[in-house]
Scaffold this motif. Sequence first.
Motif, short mmCIF file in Angstrom:
data_model
loop_
_atom_site.label_atom_id
_atom_site.label_comp_id
_atom_site.label_asym_id
_atom_site.label_seq_id
_atom_site.Cartn_x
_atom_site.Cartn_y
_atom_site.Cartn_z
N SER B 40 0.16 19.96 -7.60
CA SER B 40 -0.21 20.59 -8.87
C SER B 40 0.75 20.21 -9.99
O SER B 40 1.89 19.83 -9.74
N ALA B 41 0.28 20.38 -11.21
CA ALA B 41 1.14 20.26 -12.38
C ALA B 41 2.32 21.23 -12.22
O ALA B 41 2.12 22.40 -11.90
N GLY B 42 3.51 20.73 -12.42
CA GLY B 42 4.67 21.62 -12.43
C GLY B 42 5.15 22.06 -11.06
O GLY B 42 5.91 23.03 -10.96
N VAL B 121 -1.42 12.23 -11.05
CA VAL B 121 -1.65 13.27 -12.06
C VAL B 121 -1.48 14.66 -11.42
O VAL B 121 -1.86 14.85 -10.26
N GLY B 122 -0.91 15.59 -12.14
CA GLY B 122 -0.64 16.92 -11.60
C GLY B 122 -1.91 17.70 -11.30
O GLY B 122 -2.55 18.24 -12.20
N ASN B 123 -2.27 17.74 -10.00
CA ASN B 123 -3.58 18.26 -9.62
C ASN B 123 -3.62 18.22 -8.10
O ASN B 123 -3.38 17.19 -7.48
N THR B 144 5.73 28.94 -5.32
CA THR B 144 5.18 29.82 -6.36
C THR B 144 3.65 29.80 -6.37
O THR B 144 3.02 30.67 -6.97
N GLU B 145 3.05 28.81 -5.72
CA GLU B 145 1.58 28.68 -5.76
C GLU B 145 0.86 29.55 -4.73
O GLU B 145 -0.37 29.65 -4.77
#
Lengths: 217, 217
Positions: B40-42, B121-123, B144-145
């Motif tokens: 993921s992004a971040g 890509v953040g995904n 955190t996800e």
Amino acid sequence: METQRIRVYQDLMGANDEWAQKTRTLLREKNLVLLNIIGSAGCGKTTLLEKTVQSLKDKVRFAVLEGDIETTRDAERLAPLGIPVSQLLTSGACHLEAKLVHYALSDLPLDKLDVVLVENVGNLVCPAEFDIGEDAKVAFLSVTEGEDKPLKYPLLFREAKALVLSKIDLLPYLPFSLQACLEYVHQVNANLPIFQVSSLHNTGLKEWFDWICLLRE
Amino acid sequence: METQRIRVYQDLMGANDEWAQKTRTLLREKNLVLLNIIGSAGCGKTTLLEKTVQSLKDKVRFAVLEGDIETTRDAERLAPLGIPVSQLLTSGACHLEAKLVHYALSDLPLDKLDVVLVENVGNLVCPAEFDIGEDAKVAFLSVTEGEDKPLKYPLLFREAKALVLSKIDLLPYLPFSLQACLEYVHQVNANLPIFQVSSLHNTGLKEWFDWICLLRE
């Protein structure tokens, strides 16, 4: 080959937009508000929706449509709240499309609802590209994701009518500049309302709840 | 209409797979390893890549290809490390495709490299669907996800050859069950090696570095 590829893409988006328009017509007929909730996997969308429904369900008649690729876990989390909840499974697609939302919406008891919350697939990117007939997109960004995301994934932040900045209880433990983040958001969308929220610590929820209540007016 | 739509999709994926195969041939010719880094992004991909290159660049000759939708921010973070870094911009697409990776790879000084790190890509979703000719996909999941992501987005975890579980310094502040997460990962991919890492606190990095070094053997 190139021409054919573009034509098919337009057909697909055209069909999506037609379904989105049918949803808008239905929402106006029934005097309903539909929010399209978009953010990365694990940014806190479902948890804040749980809190929102718990706190407001005596004032606002909610339904929730949960978009996911697989599993009914999120719908199972919300079902105990006693509101209509449906799970929309995309069978691998990374975003909800308007037709599936329209079908699921049509099956809800629309005359007994005020606000339909649609939680899109966990993804900061693709869901922003597909109109599902919503009144507003709401962007979610967890502070754990870093302050530069509004610049790196601007489409969602540009299209959104509100931003929930989530997990702010973690700010003391993160190399995250809140000031820089707010500046980046406003570079992309100057007047976007931003709700700084911690669902875990019940911080900043009132402003978000007030915004939801105002939607019906 | 339906038939035509399916045919075009297959053409597109077929073309992608052809480019991926060209990349595999090139990698074998040049005795290079290519990793496709997905999360993921971040979730901490760029930060761990920075740490990895900083720590290992005397042992392993790296290049980095940074995939993003917009901006060259990530490439700018890595360029000061003195290795070849290129930015791949997808112009809106939520994933890298094999053709763009192949072109960028071909422009690198391949005879002077051991490992090419491609940050997708953040995904968490779409990048897992596109073969870019990599030797291995590496999944990133930030604690955190939430622990349920391997069940909700299983494709990436099924396809990956390693999992980096990042930001573990935040575990004391999160409602995250590490045990449940590890169980879910192993339900999807029984033998997946998992690196529990905090780039911020330099925790768990050695095992990850060792895995990278072993790739060349």
